[in-house]
Design a protein around this motif. Structure first.
Motif, PDB file in Angstrom:
ATOM      1  N   GLY A  32      29.723   7.697  22.212  1.00  0.00           N
ATOM      2  CA  GLY A  32      29.227   7.428  23.574  1.00  0.00           C
ATOM      3  C   GLY A  32      29.868   6.206  24.126  1.00  0.00           C
ATOM      4  N   SER A  33      29.459   5.760  25.245  1.00  0.00           N
ATOM      5  CA  SER A  33      29.995   4.564  26.023  1.00  0.00           C
ATOM      6  C   SER A  33      29.690   3.179  25.459  1.00  0.00           C
ATOM      7  CB  SER A  33      29.347   4.694  27.355  1.00  0.00           C
ATOM      8  OG  SER A  33      29.700   3.251  28.282  1.00  0.00           O
ATOM      9  N   ARG A  34      30.686   2.432  25.597  1.00  0.00           N
ATOM     10  CA  ARG A  34      30.411   0.993  24.979  1.00  0.00           C
ATOM     11  C   ARG A  34      29.437   0.075  26.058  1.00  0.00           C
ATOM     12  NH1 ARG A  34      35.728   1.370  26.295  1.00  0.00           N
ATOM     13  NH2 ARG A  34      36.945   2.098  24.731  1.00  0.00           N
ATOM     14  N   HIS A  35      29.344   0.774  27.337  1.00  0.00           N
ATOM     15  CA  HIS A  35      28.433   0.048  28.156  1.00  0.00           C
ATOM     16  C   HIS A  35      26.956   0.571  28.251  1.00  0.00           C
ATOM     17  CE1 HIS A  35      32.276  -1.955  29.375  1.00  0.00           C
ATOM     18  NE2 HIS A  35      32.879  -0.576  29.530  1.00  0.00           N
ATOM     19  N   VAL A  36      26.147   0.071  27.338  1.00  0.00           N
ATOM     20  CA  VAL A  36      24.918   0.864  27.173  1.00  0.00           C
ATOM     21  C   VAL A  36      23.901  -0.216  27.329  1.00  0.00           C
ATOM     22  CG1 VAL A  36      23.423   2.261  25.818  1.00  0.00           C
ATOM     23  CG2 VAL A  36      25.908   2.393  25.758  1.00  0.00           C
ATOM     24  N   PRO A  37      22.871  -0.216  28.189  1.00  0.00           N
ATOM     25  CA  PRO A  37      21.698  -1.055  28.261  1.00  0.00           C
ATOM     26  C   PRO A  37      20.890  -1.169  26.708  1.00  0.00           C
ATOM     27  CG  PRO A  37      21.251   0.382  29.983  1.00  0.00           C
ATOM     28  CD  PRO A  37      22.654   0.820  29.208  1.00  0.00           C
ATOM     29  N   ILE A  38      20.593  -2.198  26.386  1.00  0.00           N
ATOM     30  CA  ILE A  38      19.924  -2.880  25.103  1.00  0.00           C
ATOM     31  C   ILE A  38      18.820  -1.744  24.798  1.00  0.00           C
ATOM     32  CG2 ILE A  38      18.247  -4.491  25.926  1.00  0.00           C
ATOM     33  CD1 ILE A  38      20.235  -4.641  22.580  1.00  0.00           C
ATOM     34  N   THR A  39      17.923  -1.420  25.835  1.00  0.00           N
ATOM     35  CA  THR A  39      16.928  -0.312  25.400  1.00  0.00           C
ATOM     36  C   THR A  39      17.484   0.958  25.005  1.00  0.00           C
ATOM     37  OG1 THR A  39      16.818   0.115  27.806  1.00  0.00           O
ATOM     38  CG2 THR A  39      15.236  -1.155  26.967  1.00  0.00           C
ATOM     39  N   HIS A  40      18.413   1.335  25.351  1.00  0.00           N
ATOM     40  CA  HIS A  40      19.121   2.617  25.185  1.00  0.00           C
ATOM     41  C   HIS A  40      19.912   2.643  23.670  1.00  0.00           C
ATOM     42  CE1 HIS A  40      18.832   3.563  29.559  1.00  0.00           C
ATOM     43  NE2 HIS A  40      18.718   4.578  29.128  1.00  0.00           N
ATOM     44  N   GLN A  41      20.312   1.395  23.553  1.00  0.00           N
ATOM     45  CA  GLN A  41      20.925   1.055  22.133  1.00  0.00           C
ATOM     46  C   GLN A  41      20.034   1.170  21.003  1.00  0.00           C
ATOM     47  OE1 GLN A  41      23.572  -2.470  21.524  1.00  0.00           O
ATOM     48  NE2 GLN A  41      24.115  -2.284  23.790  1.00  0.00           N
ATOM     49  N   ASN A  42      18.728   0.790  21.335  1.00  0.00           N
ATOM     50  CA  ASN A  42      17.454   0.665  20.430  1.00  0.00           C
ATOM     51  C   ASN A  42      17.312   2.307  20.075  1.00  0.00           C
ATOM     52  OD1 ASN A  42      17.465  -1.932  20.292  1.00  0.00           O
ATOM     53  ND2 ASN A  42      15.841  -2.079  21.652  1.00  0.00           N
ATOM     54  N   LEU A  43      17.278   3.181  21.054  1.00  0.00           N
ATOM     55  CA  LEU A  43      17.038   4.586  21.011  1.00  0.00           C
ATOM     56  C   LEU A  43      17.975   5.145  20.193  1.00  0.00           C
ATOM     57  CD1 LEU A  43      15.565   5.487  24.488  1.00  0.00           C
ATOM     58  CD2 LEU A  43      14.187   5.216  22.358  1.00  0.00           C
ATOM     59  N   ILE A  44      19.229   4.921  20.399  1.00  0.00           N
ATOM     60  CA  ILE A  44      20.361   5.439  19.818  1.00  0.00           C
ATOM     61  C   ILE A  44      20.263   4.925  18.245  1.00  0.00           C
ATOM     62  CG2 ILE A  44      22.972   5.372  19.432  1.00  0.00           C
ATOM     63  CD1 ILE A  44      22.923   4.834  22.865  1.00  0.00           C
TER      64      ILE A  44
END
Length: 167
Positions: A32-44
């Protein structure tokens, strides 16, 4: 004559159905993308953690954002089930990623791509990753050309693809 043209489609469908129904572990690529909001990073991170806890082998690339979160989750679950394939050498990775990458047991570097642009090296790296997986989970924006091309290539290789858009 049209029957012979339909047979590969039926075979492809049956192969995909068998992969979906497979209850054992799978080789799953998460990109995935390098530019990800922190909330989405937590889900990933939670998703990669759960996938590895289920015994799946997870493959991803280096860098920040999606891949960083996927690595973090997999490392927490079972580091032996994680493979990270870098587009270039470890030295070419962002400083914030290098510390995490040094913890990865199965790390593949591609120093022969150091002279390429990151986009070119990433495209080659993604090709290697999808060639090794059964399923691709991808997090992208609608203008993430390299990632969308990777999904298209995975589809042509008859991989199971789950594509999430951030926008």
């Amino acid at each position: 004559m049209s029957q012979s043209l339909d047979i590969p489609k039926v075979d492809d469908f049956l192969q995909e159905l068998a992969t979906i129904q497979q209850t054992g572990s799978k080789r799953i690529a998460l990109l995935g993308s390098r530019h990800v909001p922190i909330t989405h990073q937590n889900l990933i991170e939670m998703m990669s953690y759960a996938l590895v806890l289920e015994g799946n082998r997870l493959m991803t690339s280096g860098s920040t954002g999606t891949n960083f979160a996927a690595i973090r989750g997999a490392l927490r679950a079972d580091p032996s089930l994680l493979t990270v394939i870098l587009p270039q050498s470890l030295d070419r990775q962002p400083r914030e990623s290098r510390e995490q990458l040094e913890q990865v047991m199965h790390l593949v570097e591609n120093p022969e791509n150091d002279n390429l642009s990151l986009a070119e090296a990433s495209a080659l790296c993604n090709q290697e990753i999808i060639s090794r997986c059964q399923q691709l989970i991808c997090f992208a924006f609608h203008d993430s050309h390299t990632l969308l091309k990777t999904c298209q290539d995975a589809e042509e290789q008859r991989k199971i693809i789950t594509l999430f858009y951030f926008d």
